[in-house]
Design a protein around this motif. Sequence first.
Motif: not given
Length: 366
Positions: A301-312, A327-332
């Motif tokens: 789920k984390i891999w899918k979310y990261r790819a779809e949301n350009i997340s770190n 995760y970085p604070e700005n994505e909290k």
Amino acid sequence: MIAEDFILKNYNSSVESGSVKWESPSNIALIKYWGKKENQIPENPSISFTLSNCKTITKLTYTKKDLSTALKVTSDFSFDVYFESEKNEAFKPKIQTFFERIEAYVPFLRDYHFKIETSNTFPHSSGIASSASGMSALALCLMSVEVDLGADYTSEYFNKKASFLARLGSGSACRSIEGELVVWGQNESTESSDLYGIKFDGEVHPNFKNYQDTILLVDKGEKQVSSTVGHKLMFGHPFAEQRFAQAHDNLAKLKTTLASGDLQNFVKIVESEALTLHAMMMTSMPYFILMKPNTLEIINKIWKYRAENISNVCFTLDAGANVHVLYPENEKESVLKFINDELAKYCQNGHFISDFIGKGAQLIEK
């Protein structure tokens, strides 16, 4: 410093009693140590984030043995352990072993009876490194007793010896004394020691300040295999030497990444380290799979979310089933929504702990 530098040579044995209380956090390794030599020396270096909310609170009360009692039990350590306000016999063997290992450095241990009252802010033996926070808190209490008995230490020496002692109780405990990033194990990339943890000396980009760690409690039960047993499985492991070399290489890469602020590279290194740790357990003899089906569901789920949301957002694991979501604070805000909406259902009773990078242990009362 060498081990002999930590021997307490003189102390005021006339002090009758006292008490001290410390809180010490857990930590989560980014570069994992797995395998150790004699005297709790690591086979490879590690670096960890010190946590903030996941901590152990320990009060140590000490009372001088009376002479008649002391003569009868000179060969014995005298202590009682209370966990969550209830007397706990199960913890005594580990503390007995700890006292035996550190007596040469803390020679007053046989002079006193100790009452150890301890509690955690998180489930014990749930893969949140309770031994790290627990042993570091106890080591810090013993250091405060040394000060009560007349020792005059700089804060630097106090912390180094506390880390040195904590290591002899639990290896990773030496990384819980200070924050925010702590290195343990000699290496060519950073200031380091095999004997104690050292605050990371490299540059840290603002991207990694106040980093977040949400711990997903997939399984709150006792671990299938203890860390002590797991470390021993590295003796004769067919991939051990390659793994130790990889850890040195990854630490050097992570130092560069922490300075540059490259979040994508951080993700690659941290996740690779987590999976390598579990790969070593799966290829040892005997072999173990410590991840649960829900652990794998969360990772995917984390891999899918990261790819779809350009997340770190990324994950790491200790030697258990629980998942640390980093995760970085700005994505909290967005990541916590993702955890609540999609990941909490894979946790035992929907439980997770929101934490962040902390500054290290604190003295509560003396």
